[in-house]
Write a protein that holds these residues in place. Structure first.
Motif, PDB file in Angstrom:
ATOM      1  N   ARG A 204       0.838  -1.188   0.000  1.00 35.59           N
ATOM      2  CA  ARG A 204       0.000   0.000   0.000  1.00 35.59           C
ATOM      3  C   ARG A 204       0.885   1.254   0.000  1.00 35.59           C
ATOM      4  O   ARG A 204       1.883   1.310   0.733  1.00 35.59           O
ATOM      5  N   CYS A 205       0.492   2.255  -0.836  1.00 33.19           N
ATOM      6  CA  CYS A 205       1.217   3.529  -0.838  1.00 33.19           C
ATOM      7  C   CYS A 205       0.739   4.334   0.362  1.00 33.19           C
ATOM      8  O   CYS A 205      -0.458   4.588   0.506  1.00 33.19           O
ATOM      9  N   GLU A 206       1.669   4.751   1.237  1.00 33.54           N
ATOM     10  CA  GLU A 206       1.285   5.499   2.433  1.00 33.54           C
ATOM     11  C   GLU A 206       0.987   6.969   2.111  1.00 33.54           C
ATOM     12  O   GLU A 206       0.583   7.723   2.990  1.00 33.54           O
ATOM     13  N   GLY A 207       1.194   7.351   0.837  1.00 32.08           N
ATOM     14  CA  GLY A 207       0.868   8.729   0.426  1.00 32.08           C
ATOM     15  C   GLY A 207      -0.606   8.861   0.116  1.00 32.08           C
ATOM     16  O   GLY A 207      -1.291   9.721   0.659  1.00 32.08           O
ATOM     17  N   CYS A 208      -1.118   7.980  -0.744  1.00 30.09           N
ATOM     18  CA  CYS A 208      -2.535   8.061  -1.130  1.00 30.09           C
ATOM     19  C   CYS A 208      -3.368   6.971  -0.461  1.00 30.09           C
ATOM     20  O   CYS A 208      -4.582   6.935  -0.626  1.00 30.09           O
ATOM     21  N   HIS A 209      -2.697   6.091   0.298  1.00 28.94           N
ATOM     22  CA  HIS A 209      -3.371   5.011   1.043  1.00 28.94           C
ATOM     23  C   HIS A 209      -4.101   4.019   0.150  1.00 28.94           C
ATOM     24  O   HIS A 209      -5.066   3.398   0.586  1.00 28.94           O
ATOM     25  N   ARG A 230       7.658   5.480  -8.618  1.00 28.27           N
ATOM     26  CA  ARG A 230       6.590   6.462  -8.354  1.00 28.27           C
ATOM     27  C   ARG A 230       5.286   5.705  -8.199  1.00 28.27           C
ATOM     28  O   ARG A 230       5.059   4.690  -8.862  1.00 28.27           O
ATOM     29  N   CYS A 231       4.437   6.193  -7.315  1.00 27.71           N
ATOM     30  CA  CYS A 231       3.128   5.576  -7.153  1.00 27.71           C
ATOM     31  C   CYS A 231       2.308   5.881  -8.403  1.00 27.71           C
ATOM     32  O   CYS A 231       2.270   7.025  -8.851  1.00 27.71           O
ATOM     33  N   GLU A 232       1.678   4.871  -8.950  1.00 26.65           N
ATOM     34  CA  GLU A 232       0.898   5.060 -10.183  1.00 26.65           C
ATOM     35  C   GLU A 232      -0.356   5.897  -9.908  1.00 26.65           C
ATOM     36  O   GLU A 232      -0.884   6.533 -10.809  1.00 26.65           O
ATOM     37  N   GLU A 233      -0.805   5.895  -8.660  1.00 24.00           N
ATOM     38  CA  GLU A 233      -2.036   6.627  -8.322  1.00 24.00           C
ATOM     39  C   GLU A 233      -1.763   8.098  -8.034  1.00 24.00           C
ATOM     40  O   GLU A 233      -2.389   8.971  -8.598  1.00 24.00           O
ATOM     41  N   CYS A 234      -0.809   8.353  -7.107  1.00 22.45           N
ATOM     42  CA  CYS A 234      -0.617   9.740  -6.663  1.00 22.45           C
ATOM     43  C   CYS A 234       0.663  10.369  -7.209  1.00 22.45           C
ATOM     44  O   CYS A 234       0.891  11.553  -6.994  1.00 22.45           O
ATOM     45  N   ARG A 235       1.474   9.617  -7.930  1.00 22.19           N
ATOM     46  CA  ARG A 235       2.704  10.096  -8.561  1.00 22.19           C
ATOM     47  C   ARG A 235       3.801  10.466  -7.550  1.00 22.19           C
ATOM     48  O   ARG A 235       4.829  11.021  -7.927  1.00 22.19           O
TER      49      ARG A 235
HETATM   50 ZN   LIG Z   1       0.179   6.852  -3.834  1.00 20.00          ZN
END
Ligand SMILES: [Zn+2]
Length: 245
Positions: A204-209, A230-235
């Motif tokens: 899980r990305c802790e930036g966008c959860h 890079r997170c594909e969701e929040c970059r």
């Molecule tokens: Zn993210």
């Protein structure tokens, strides 16, 4: 972009410090003592206006009182003059005598009316004077409160500044250990999304959860450790930790 896993992990420390600096900045801006001080200052301004209005009323009423006194005095001396003429027996014609007596009677009524006006003005003046004293008293109390609130606010601000200074110092030390290109990417992302880098924890990305899908996760697993992901969701920059897989 490539960067050592150690340098990437430093980004997470940087992100924590940036979050702390953000919290301190928010605390500074939303300080209850500052709001309390502003409210007290606003009340102080109200009191100043009230006092100015009362002082203007006081000066008008003092002038009215002087005028009322003069009016009463004028009528009183005219009555005295008329009575003196009467007592001196200078008026002999019955018609003139009657006129004089009726004038005196009317002047006495006039004097009583004017004294009534004078009394009203004096009462009003006393009332305004009492209000002035009470407003001035509240002002004195408020001045003490402002001083006390101001001191509390200043000490809270000084404490925040100190914490903020320490966090900034730690941030500078950590930033110095991060390669310039990675740091500049982080700062650019932080400007856009508030948080520039986030850990990948248990998929899980802790930036966008958001949890990453299996394709992205296997791509990440296959990526070399020095590749900046890079997170594909929040970059945001996605940093792998020991909790990542
Ligand atoms: Zn993210």
């Amino acid at each position: 972009m490539k960067a050592s896993p150690q340098a990437q992990l430093k980004l997470l420390e940087l992100a924590d410090l940036d979050a702390e600096l953000g919290r301190l900045d928010h605390r500074r801006r939303a300080l209850p003592e500052s709001q309390e001080y502003e409210r007290a200052q606003a009340r102080n301004a109200e009191l100043r206006d009230e006092l100015a209005t009362l002082e203007a009323q006081q000066s008008d009423l003092t002038r009215d009182q002087a005028k009322a006194e003069r009016d009463v005095e004028q009528v009183r001396s005219r009555i005295e003059r008329d009575r003196a003429r009467l007592d001196a027996g200078l008026v002999s014609s019955p018609k003139e005598l009657e006129n004089l007596q009726s004038e005196i009677a009317s002047l006495v009524r006039r004097q009583s009316d004017l004294e009534e006006v004078e009394l009203e003005v004096m009462e009003r003046l006393e009332e305004v004077s009492r209000s002035s004293t009470s407003v001035a008293g509240e002002q004195t109390t408020l001045a003490g409160q402002l001083e006390e609130i101001g001191a509390r606010r200043d000490s809270a601000l000084a404490e925040i500044s100190e914490e903020s200074g320490k966090a900034s110092g730690r941030r500078a030390a950590i930033a110095a250990e991060i390669p310039a290109d990675l740091l500049s990417l982080y700062d650019r992302l932080r400007a856009q999304h508030t948080v520039g880098a986030a850990a990948l924890n248990r998929g899980r990305c802790e930036g966008c959860h958001l949890s990453l899908n299996t394709i992205d996760l296997s791509r990440i697993r296959a990526a070399p450790p020095d590749e900046v992901l890079r997170c594909e969701e929040c970059r945001r920059i996605l940093v792998r930790t020991e909790l990542s897989s």
